[in-house]
Design a protein around this motif. Structure first.
Motif, mmCIF file in Angstrom:
data_model
loop_
_atom_site.group_PDB
_atom_site.id
_atom_site.type_symbol
_atom_site.label_atom_id
_atom_site.label_comp_id
_atom_site.label_asym_id
_atom_site.label_seq_id
_atom_site.Cartn_x
_atom_site.Cartn_y
_atom_site.Cartn_z
ATOM 1 N N PHE A 1 5.505 -6.495 3.721
ATOM 2 C CA PHE A 1 6.699 -5.534 4.143
ATOM 3 C C PHE A 1 6.151 -4.013 4.346
ATOM 4 N N CYS A 2 6.856 -3.296 5.180
ATOM 5 C CA CYS A 2 6.485 -2.037 5.431
ATOM 6 C C CYS A 2 6.867 -1.237 4.389
ATOM 7 N N SER A 3 6.205 -0.385 3.782
ATOM 8 C CA SER A 3 6.503 0.244 2.658
ATOM 9 C C SER A 3 7.429 1.486 2.855
ATOM 10 N N SER A 4 7.658 1.549 4.211
ATOM 11 C CA SER A 4 8.392 2.838 4.676
ATOM 12 C C SER A 4 9.983 2.464 4.836
ATOM 13 N N CYS A 5 9.909 1.525 5.783
ATOM 14 C CA CYS A 5 11.508 0.991 5.987
ATOM 15 C C CYS A 5 11.799 -0.324 5.382
ATOM 16 N N GLY A 6 10.769 -0.905 4.957
ATOM 17 C CA GLY A 6 10.803 -2.416 4.252
ATOM 18 C C GLY A 6 11.282 -3.461 5.244
ATOM 19 N N SER A 7 10.701 -3.370 6.591
ATOM 20 C CA SER A 7 10.788 -4.378 7.427
ATOM 21 C C SER A 7 9.702 -5.307 7.294
ATOM 22 N N ALA A 8 10.069 -6.385 7.849
ATOM 23 C CA ALA A 8 9.113 -7.597 7.715
ATOM 24 C C ALA A 8 8.522 -7.884 9.162
ATOM 25 N N ALA B 1 0.877 -3.100 11.909
ATOM 26 C CA ALA B 1 1.640 -2.330 12.515
ATOM 27 C C ALA B 1 3.301 -2.617 12.448
ATOM 28 N N CYS B 2 4.023 -1.798 11.702
ATOM 29 C CA CYS B 2 5.453 -1.945 11.551
ATOM 30 C C CYS B 2 6.041 -1.865 13.080
ATOM 31 N N ARG B 3 6.631 -3.013 13.338
ATOM 32 C CA ARG B 3 7.271 -2.747 14.971
ATOM 33 C C ARG B 3 8.569 -2.196 14.922
ATOM 34 N N ASP B 4 9.138 -1.662 13.642
ATOM 35 C CA ASP B 4 10.351 -1.195 13.687
ATOM 36 C C ASP B 4 10.380 0.393 13.337
ATOM 37 N N CYS B 5 9.521 0.872 12.477
ATOM 38 C CA CYS B 5 9.561 2.367 12.315
ATOM 39 C C CYS B 5 8.068 2.786 12.974
ATOM 40 N N GLY B 6 7.299 1.811 13.306
ATOM 41 C CA GLY B 6 5.860 2.416 13.832
ATOM 42 C C GLY B 6 4.631 2.716 12.957
HETATM 43 ZN ZN LIG Z 1 8.699 0.113 8.983
#
Ligand SMILES: [Zn+2]
Length: 404
Positions: A11-18, A55-60
């Protein structure tokens, strides 16, 4: 158990997105950039780890999902100060003046997280006339008495368990990109601040330079996060802060900065909590950015092939690398023909006499070049080209200077 390790992985450690995509990997890279070695054997046997960028596609955010903060040594040998460069000193003085004014810091208490040798904190306290506390696992100083003001240091990592004096302002420079759990880190700060009007200043390496400008050697193990301006701002907004001023800085756009204030929203039961993993995509990362990330492997391989070919054609011992930081370590360990390079030059006296992790080149001072008669110098960053050319000319050396 180190709480910083919880969210590293899927998971993205900034926004939590998978909603994260693997974009680049490097195996067996030396994990330490700040710690250089006292012998060539120790350097060649340096601890290694894996870089696996997603790369997190949600927060970048781009982050190393295989990062293990416990592999990094923050011992007495740790040295990443750029303070020896006049260009950098002038830059820091300007920031100190601006923060002092924007946040009315006179007689306030300032906390610096990741203060290193305390150079910037001392500058800020002198310029603003304020007290300071610095926390850093590599802090070496006991404290500084500035007459009316005092600075104290804690030799420790900053974690939710850290006990710091109450602060009116916090700053964090060249460190946030190394924080494995962004959400936990920011929520902890937000909870410490409570309802007080505490300002903050964050400054980081512009993590898009490798992807936008092909500065491929800027990827190294100690840095686990590569922020764009969007993902940098998203991190604060998602974790209890308002961005009141932000932009690019240092020689145009080497760094990103943000001046922050606590935002009153997002509280759950009176506490800011790190974001739980989410599966609903928010897609703030543009498709152009996504294709830049996806093309990075090609850019890296092309640059590596270029330097292998170039160094293969040069005699051993006539080409030198200038600057013993993370870029040098990635370059020397990625380009197999870097065996043609025997020495790395660095102006920081604390690095001279040490050896580069992995490949084991010895670090020398610019003066040592006089006897070694270089034909080519490879530098890690174009912004220092004029300063380096000037130094070479003062030493009576006439050689080509190329950017890695
Ligand atoms: Zn993110």
């Amino acid at each position: 158990m180190n709480s910083n390790k919880i969210a590293v992985g899927e998971f993205c450690s900034s926004c939590g997105s998978a909603n994260c995509e693997q974009i680049f990997s490097l195996e067996q890279v030396p994990v330490n950039c700040g710690t250089l070695y006292n012998s060539v054997d120790k350097a060649r046997n340096a601890t290694r780890g894996e870089i696996d960028l997603s790369a997190c596609r949600d927060c970048g955010l781009v982050f190393n999902r295989k990062y293990d903060v416990d592999l990094i040594e923050f011992g007495d040998q740790y040295e990443v100060s750029l303070g020896a460069s006049q260009v950098f000193k002038d830059f820091q003085l300007n920031i100190a003046r601006r923060l002092s004014e924007n946040f009315s810091l006179k007689n306030k208490n300032v906390l610096e997280i990741g203060c290193g040798n305390g150079e910037f904190l001392e500058l800020l306290c002198r310029v603003a006339g304020c007290d300071g506390e610095g926390i850093d696992p590599t802090a070496k100083r006991d404290g500084v008495n500035l007459g009316d003001n005092k600075i104290s240091f804690q030799k420790a990592k900053f974690t939710p368990e850290s006990r710091c004096k109450p602060f009116d302002f916090a700053c964090c420079l060249s460190m946030f990109e190394d924080v494995p759990n962004i959400s936990e880190f920011l929520c902890d700060l937000r909870n410490r601040i409570g309802d007080r009007p505490v300002g903050m200043y964050f400054e980081i390496f512009n993590g898009m330079r490798p992807f936008e400008f092909g500065e491929v050697w800027s990827i190294h193990y100690e840095q686990c996060n590569y922020f764009s301006m969007e993902s940098f701002q998203n991190a604060f907004r998602a974790n209890g802060f308002s961005v009141v001023n932000s932009g690019l800085c240092y020689q145009g756009d080497q760094y990103l900065f943000a001046e922050l204030r606590p935002s009153p929203d997002d509280k759950t039961n009176g506490t800011f909590r790190s974001k739980p993993p989410v599966s609903e995509p928010k897609s703030t990362c543009s498709s152009d950015r996504v294709s830049q990330f996806q093309n990075f492997r090609n850019k890296f391989d092309n640059r590596k092939a270029f330097w292998n070919k170039r160094l293969d054609l040069t005699p051993t011992g006539k080409t030198f690398f200038w600057g013993a930081g993370g870029k040098a370590i990635t370059f020397l360990n990625s380009v197999s023909a870097s065996t043609k390079i025997e020495f790395v030059v660095d102006i920081n006296p604390k690095r001279q006499g040490k050896y580069i992790p992995g490949t084991g080149q010895k670090i020398i001072s610019p003066k040592d070049l006089i006897e070694l008669k270089p034909e080519n110098i490879i530098i890690s960053n174009a912004i220092y080209r004029d300063e380096i050319r000037q130094m070479l000319s003062e030493l009576g050396l006439n050689c080509s200077v190329d950017v890695a």
